[in-house]
Design a protein around this motif. Sequence first.
Motif, mmCIF file in Angstrom:
data_model
loop_
_atom_site.group_PDB
_atom_site.id
_atom_site.type_symbol
_atom_site.label_atom_id
_atom_site.label_comp_id
_atom_site.label_asym_id
_atom_site.label_seq_id
_atom_site.Cartn_x
_atom_site.Cartn_y
_atom_site.Cartn_z
ATOM 1 N N UNK A 21 4.192 -4.312 -0.216
ATOM 2 C CA UNK A 21 3.361 -4.220 0.070
ATOM 3 C C UNK A 21 3.535 -2.564 1.322
ATOM 4 N N UNK A 22 3.729 -2.229 1.863
ATOM 5 C CA UNK A 22 3.621 -0.992 3.164
ATOM 6 C C UNK A 22 4.654 -0.213 2.744
ATOM 7 N N UNK A 23 5.789 -0.326 2.056
ATOM 8 C CA UNK A 23 6.498 0.402 0.954
ATOM 9 C C UNK A 23 5.798 1.130 0.151
ATOM 10 N N UNK A 24 4.796 0.265 -0.572
ATOM 11 C CA UNK A 24 4.123 0.636 -1.948
ATOM 12 C C UNK A 24 3.243 1.486 -1.468
ATOM 13 N N UNK A 25 3.070 2.399 0.148
ATOM 14 C CA UNK A 25 1.819 3.166 0.503
ATOM 15 C C UNK A 25 2.689 4.590 0.430
ATOM 16 N N UNK A 50 -1.523 6.569 -3.251
ATOM 17 C CA UNK A 50 -2.010 6.870 -2.100
ATOM 18 C C UNK A 50 -3.638 7.318 -2.295
ATOM 19 N N UNK A 51 -3.643 7.144 -3.954
ATOM 20 C CA UNK A 51 -4.837 7.443 -3.953
ATOM 21 C C UNK A 51 -6.222 6.545 -4.179
ATOM 22 N N UNK A 52 -7.593 6.817 -3.584
ATOM 23 C CA UNK A 52 -8.012 5.463 -2.772
ATOM 24 C C UNK A 52 -8.036 4.094 -3.533
ATOM 25 N N UNK A 53 -7.764 4.057 -5.090
ATOM 26 C CA UNK A 53 -8.290 2.807 -4.901
ATOM 27 C C UNK A 53 -7.080 2.252 -4.905
ATOM 28 N N UNK A 74 -4.993 2.448 -2.480
ATOM 29 C CA UNK A 74 -5.284 2.707 -0.520
ATOM 30 C C UNK A 74 -6.267 0.882 -0.428
ATOM 31 N N UNK A 75 -6.683 0.842 -1.256
ATOM 32 C CA UNK A 75 -8.163 0.002 -0.666
ATOM 33 C C UNK A 75 -6.951 -1.244 -1.612
ATOM 34 N N UNK A 76 -6.396 -1.426 -2.421
ATOM 35 C CA UNK A 76 -6.147 -3.026 -3.671
ATOM 36 C C UNK A 76 -4.940 -2.791 -2.349
ATOM 37 N N UNK A 77 -3.797 -2.222 -1.849
ATOM 38 C CA UNK A 77 -2.819 -2.392 -1.548
ATOM 39 C C UNK A 77 -3.104 -2.654 0.150
ATOM 40 N N UNK A 78 -4.440 -1.901 1.207
ATOM 41 C CA UNK A 78 -4.745 -3.163 2.081
ATOM 42 C C UNK A 78 -5.102 -4.367 2.132
ATOM 43 N N UNK A 79 -5.590 -4.857 1.017
ATOM 44 C CA UNK A 79 -6.055 -6.205 1.047
ATOM 45 C C UNK A 79 -5.123 -6.894 0.985
ATOM 46 N N UNK A 80 -4.291 -6.720 -0.515
ATOM 47 C CA UNK A 80 -2.952 -7.017 -0.576
ATOM 48 C C UNK A 80 -2.028 -7.291 0.959
ATOM 49 N N UNK A 81 -1.969 -5.952 1.420
ATOM 50 C CA UNK A 81 -1.231 -6.080 2.909
ATOM 51 C C UNK A 81 -1.921 -7.142 4.204
ATOM 52 N N UNK A 82 -3.043 -7.287 3.746
ATOM 53 C CA UNK A 82 -3.541 -8.334 5.279
ATOM 54 C C UNK A 82 -3.601 -10.063 4.111
ATOM 55 N N UNK A 83 -3.475 -10.190 3.166
ATOM 56 C CA UNK A 83 -3.009 -11.092 2.351
ATOM 57 C C UNK A 83 -1.280 -12.000 2.635
ATOM 58 N N UNK A 84 -1.133 -10.724 2.697
ATOM 59 C CA UNK A 84 0.570 -11.604 3.056
ATOM 60 C C UNK A 84 1.145 -11.349 4.671
ATOM 61 N N UNK A 85 0.552 -9.421 5.237
ATOM 62 C CA UNK A 85 0.558 -10.078 6.515
ATOM 63 C C UNK A 85 0.537 -11.306 7.415
ATOM 64 N N UNK A 86 -0.895 -11.401 7.229
ATOM 65 C CA UNK A 86 -1.478 -12.106 8.241
ATOM 66 C C UNK A 86 -0.941 -13.835 7.288
ATOM 67 N N UNK A 87 -0.668 -14.121 6.406
ATOM 68 C CA UNK A 87 -0.154 -15.919 6.353
ATOM 69 C C UNK A 87 1.577 -15.974 7.202
ATOM 70 N N UNK A 88 1.378 -14.707 7.642
ATOM 71 C CA UNK A 88 2.826 -15.408 7.844
ATOM 72 C C UNK A 88 3.048 -15.766 9.283
ATOM 73 N N UNK A 89 1.743 -16.199 9.585
ATOM 74 C CA UNK A 89 1.131 -16.522 10.709
ATOM 75 C C UNK A 89 0.961 -17.670 11.031
#
Length: 387
Positions: free
Chosen positions: A84-88, A92-95, A97-112
Amino acid sequence: MIKLSAAPWIASFNAGLFFLWGIFLPFWSLWLEGEGMSVSAIGILLGAGMLTRALGSMLLMPLAKRSEQLPPLLSWVAFASLAVLTAFLFLNNYFWLCLLTLTLNFFVATMIPVSDAIATRWVSSLGIDYGRARVSGSVAFIISSSLMGIVLSRYGTPSILYAAIGAALLTLLLSRVARADSLEDDASPVADAQPKGRLFKVLADANARRFILATALIQGAHAAYYAYGSLYFRDIGFSDASIGYLWSVGVICEMSIMIFGMRWFRSWSPLRMLILAAIAGAVRWALVATVDNVVLMGLTQSMHALTFALAQIAVIRYIAHEAPASQAISLQALYSALSLNLGTALLTFLCGALYADISGNIFWIMAGLNLLAIPLLAKKTAPKGAV
């Protein structure tokens, strides 16, 4: 091939994960702003991101039916975070940026919660000291956030994404390090009944419901501090340097509990530790709402060791030693989804709605939430059997 035993494995992975977290959590909003997103849009997006973190725990954690399935899940989620980070780099248009940021939260935080579930199993089977293994994450967070501040001042906001990609790659590699200690579940009917995709079935147990609600109140009460602490400190006249000092005090004291908590609270039950955390939370947030002296505020910051770190250690102990074995993975997922993420997200929205009108008095509400947690923790019923 290098193999690490349980405690060094958890410590090394936590170091990589929280090195990434120390870049993502403090600086991602700055990167979004650098990409042209407005401050108001960033605020809404980050709030929604906290909700997707809860979804990540609820949807991904149940994929591991048994403990030995947790490390492959962890590696998969680490890979997804890197992707997901590489996809940025390309979207990088507005759509996006929003979708990938939400997806990034979905995955990164789940590692904890996934890594915490692995640690919980080893706490139960091997008796490792979770706090000492976890403190590497606090150290890595301080180092990465400090280094990122230096890099940012020199190379600008684009460096945030590249640093996050590098940290995510390191986290993925550490998730793939071989383990010398087994993660197999106990060969018992209870362990064999590990959740079959029915996450909320755990909440049929009254103890589990009280545990989730009480920890949601204790951890969620940090919402006002995380969202408005610095703003409030500035409003009551503290300098920016003093504000930085106050945050550092909290992290340093948190580390002290992680290192010495096993020794200091060896004879304490997990529920007793959580009650102490709730009492400390009630006192801490009441004082934050009252004092305007930087030294006294520093004393309230030192209580982060109890309100957050002690509560976190108590949760791991409770899941490892007191909750039914059949609930372990599901309870870890629910704690992360509801107590840490959803509860904090909802209370952050509440604080956002009230702070402009009541300012520091918002901390009185946070103190009251901790008081509500105490009777929930003081009552415990006999388990009804495996879920």
